[in-house]
Design a protein around this motif. Structure first.
Motif, short mmCIF file in Angstrom:
data_model
loop_
_atom_site.label_atom_id
_atom_site.label_comp_id
_atom_site.label_asym_id
_atom_site.label_seq_id
_atom_site.Cartn_x
_atom_site.Cartn_y
_atom_site.Cartn_z
N SER A 181 11.70 8.91 -67.58
CA SER A 181 11.38 10.29 -67.18
C SER A 181 11.72 10.52 -65.71
N GLN B 236 5.01 2.31 -67.66
CA GLN B 236 5.76 1.97 -68.86
C GLN B 236 7.24 2.31 -68.70
N THR C 37 11.77 -3.25 -67.18
CA THR C 37 12.07 -2.18 -68.11
C THR C 37 12.76 -2.78 -69.32
N LYS D 178 9.04 4.15 -70.49
CA LYS D 178 9.27 5.58 -70.75
C LYS D 178 9.01 6.41 -69.50
N ASP D 179 8.10 5.95 -68.60
CA ASP D 179 7.88 6.65 -67.33
C ASP D 179 9.09 6.49 -66.42
N GLU E 287 4.89 10.80 -68.48
CA GLU E 287 5.92 11.03 -69.50
C GLU E 287 5.96 12.48 -69.99
#
Length: 220
Positions: free
Chosen positions: A105, A99, A74, A101-102, A200
């Motif tokens: 989330s 990713q 990350t 961003k996942d 996301e």
């Protein structure tokens, strides 16, 4: 005189050269077309100098200090990242995502207290994205050698948290085959996530249900 003519003939656009260059760079950002790049450029021009320099400084700081965590991949400004360095988490359970961003989330749901692994993409042969382009080998190393996992914890379970679409499902199938001989539990997020959707864009409640209701994968 000739030098002055050569210099002035190099740039013939309607905007000063520096503004055109700014618009060109802004236009390379995802989702930013020529009109949006123009609006952003003029917003920067109208802002006062300290505000513009703060934006430029923030961009420089991100490129200087932010990197990928050497364990989970990350984004972080400390290595290992705060999640991998937290010995209160159960790093024997790794939630694999596409990713950073996942990861963010899913972490915001507060339902997963294990570790993560970010693939930095998903398999897509049509786009030329193969296993070597992802962090698959780093994931395999964490599973095969506990000293390479966060807090030197032996991996017991891998949870696939990839988006439920064609490429995501193909990536899960590939990883399941790679991990077939490993002595670990394989599972995936529950299909409360609509097929074809992106992690996301799912809300926290849907993601929380998907984590709690994760389903075992039986290798074929």
């Amino acid at each position: 005189m000739a030098n002055q003519q050569d210099s002035s003939s190099r740039h013939t656009g309607p905007y000063p050269e520096s503004v055109s260059r700014l618009m060109e760079q802004l236009g390379r950002l995802p989702g930013i077309g020529p009109r949006s790049a123009e609006r952003l450029a003029f917003h920067i021009l109208k802002s006062d100098r300290p505000e513009a320099e703060a934006l430029a400084g923030a961009i420089q700081d991100v490129k200087r200090s932010v990197r990928y965590c050497s364990i989970c991949y990350t984004i972080t400004d400390h290595d290992p990242c705060p999640i991998c360095a937290d010995d209160r988490r159960d790093h024997g359970i790794i939630l694999v995502v596409e990713q950073p961003k996942d990861l963010i989330s899913l972490e915001q749901t507060g339902m997963h207290r294990g570790g993560y692994h970010v693939l930095l993409g998903r398999l897509s042969p049509l786009d030329g994205i193969e296993p070597a382009d992802l962090t698959v080998q780093a994931l395999m190393a964490r599973i095969g050698d506990e000293t390479k996992n966060a807090c030197s914890t032996k991996v017991r379970e891998v949870v696939f948290g990839l988006s439920p679409n064609l490429e995501g499902d193909g990536t899960v199938l590939y990883l399941t085959e790679r991990l077939r001989e490993a002595d670990i539990t394989l599972s995936r997020l529950a299909r409360g996530l609509p097929s074809g959707s992106q992690i996301e864009y799912a809300n926290k409640a849907v993601l929380a249900d998907a984590i709690v209701g994760r389903q075992s994968i039986e290798p074929s």
